[in-house]
Structures are given as structure tokens and as C-alpha cells.
Design an enzyme around this catalytic site. Structure first.
Site, PDB file in Angstrom:
ATOM      1  N   CYS A   1       0.836  -1.212   0.000  1.00 25.22           N
ATOM      2  CA  CYS A   1       0.000   0.000   0.000  1.00 25.22           C
ATOM      3  C   CYS A   1       0.867   1.257   0.000  1.00 25.22           C
ATOM      4  O   CYS A   1       1.498   1.583   0.995  1.00 25.22           O
ATOM      5  CB  CYS A   1      -0.917  -0.065   1.221  1.00 25.22           C
ATOM      6  SG  CYS A   1      -1.658   1.499   1.711  1.00 25.22           S
TER       7      CYS A   1
ATOM      8  N   CYS B   1       0.113   3.940   2.546  1.00 18.63           N
ATOM      9  CA  CYS B   1       0.512   3.516   3.902  1.00 18.63           C
ATOM     10  C   CYS B   1       1.974   3.873   4.152  1.00 18.63           C
ATOM     11  O   CYS B   1       2.333   4.337   5.237  1.00 18.63           O
ATOM     12  CB  CYS B   1       0.333   2.007   4.079  1.00 18.63           C
ATOM     13  SG  CYS B   1      -1.373   1.450   3.905  1.00 18.63           S
TER      14      CYS B   1
END
Ligand SMILES: [Zn+2]
Length: 147
Positions: free
Chosen positions: A68, A71
Site C-alpha cells: 500500500c 501507507c
């Protein structure tokens, strides 16, 4: 399930119960002060429950995954929050690939996904990357009496 923290003075590994993670402790070997935890802790389910149920301060949980991008972009903000809020909050990181059950408990779909808990209860939850100022604001307002 205590957290193992190395003493910054002598290197001795100390076992810290979850409820003392935000407190100043003392090294078992050299008696130097062990400062409150100031970095995010990677949590599995056992550590998560231990911290969320026993921490006397608000807990910020960062649900993330290796693949991700947002993230990874949020990670320095999460780390900064842990440093700024040392002694006033505990920051956990949950890898949603490794612990999908934990993510499922909080109905995490989009990541990063942030949950603030206090005294074992969810105070707020929000998906999407935010600044450390925003995270710190969440934590300050999660427990206005004790922080
Ligand atoms: Zn020591």
C-alpha cells in the site's frame, strides 16, 4: 505478553507489561531510566489486545500493508506521532496481510486506516493518510482528562 525493550544505557532486554509502555520505567540490570515508548509497535493479535485493554493512555492503531503506497507515505507521520506523544499515547501498527482477522474486527477496507481506542473502546476511526498533527489531535481529544 510483555513487550521486550532494550535499555539505551546497557543494552539489557527488559520485559515491559503493556500497561507500563507509556510510563518511565527502570532497567532491571543497570537501573537507568527506561523512557516511555516513542516508536510505533508492530502488533499481532495478542499484543493488540494486551495493549488496547491495559494501556492507561489512548492507543492509535495504523492498519497498513506492504503493497500500500499511501501507507508508506503515512508511516513517517505515524512514527512522528509516536515520538511526539511518548508517555501520552501508544501507537500500534497492524499488518493487514498478516492479521486479516484483526482488520476484520474493525471492518477495515481501505488502508491506511486509523483507529483510536481508549480504555478498550473505539473513540474514532478514519481511512486515509493524514498528518501527524491530525493524529495527535485525535489522541489528545480521546482522553482530555488524562492528557
Ligand atoms: Zn540498563
Amino acid at each position: 505478553m510483555p513487550v521486550i525493550r532494550a535499555c539505551g544505557h546497557c543494552g539489557q532486554k527488559n520485559r515491559i507489561p503493556a500497561k507500563y509502555l507509556a510510563s518511565t520505567g527502570r532497567c532491571g540490570a543497570c537501573k537507568s531510566a527506561l523512557p516511555p515508548i516513542a516508536e510505533p509497535l508492530a502488533a499481532d493479535e495478542a499484543l493488540f489486545d494486551e495493549v488496547v485493554q491495559n494501556a492507561p493512555v489512548p492507543v492509535l492503531v495504523d492498519f497498513w500493508a506492504e503493497w500500500c503506497g499511501p501507507c508508506h507515505a503515512a508511516a513517517p507521520e505515524v512514527a512522528r506521532t509516536a515520538a511526539d506523544m511518548a508517555g501520552k499515547a501508544v501507537v500500534l501498527k497492524v499488518d493487514t496481510e498478516k492479521y486479516p482477522q484483526l482488520a476484520g474486527r474493525f471492518h477495515v477496507r481501505g488502508i491506511p486506516n486509523f483507529v483510536v481506542l481508549f480504555a478498550g473502546r473505539v473513540v474514532m476511526q478514519q481511512p486515509g493518510a493524514v498528518s501527524h498533527e491530525q493524529m495527535e489531535q485525535w489522541l489528545r481529544t480521546a482522553a482530555p482528562v488524562s492528557v
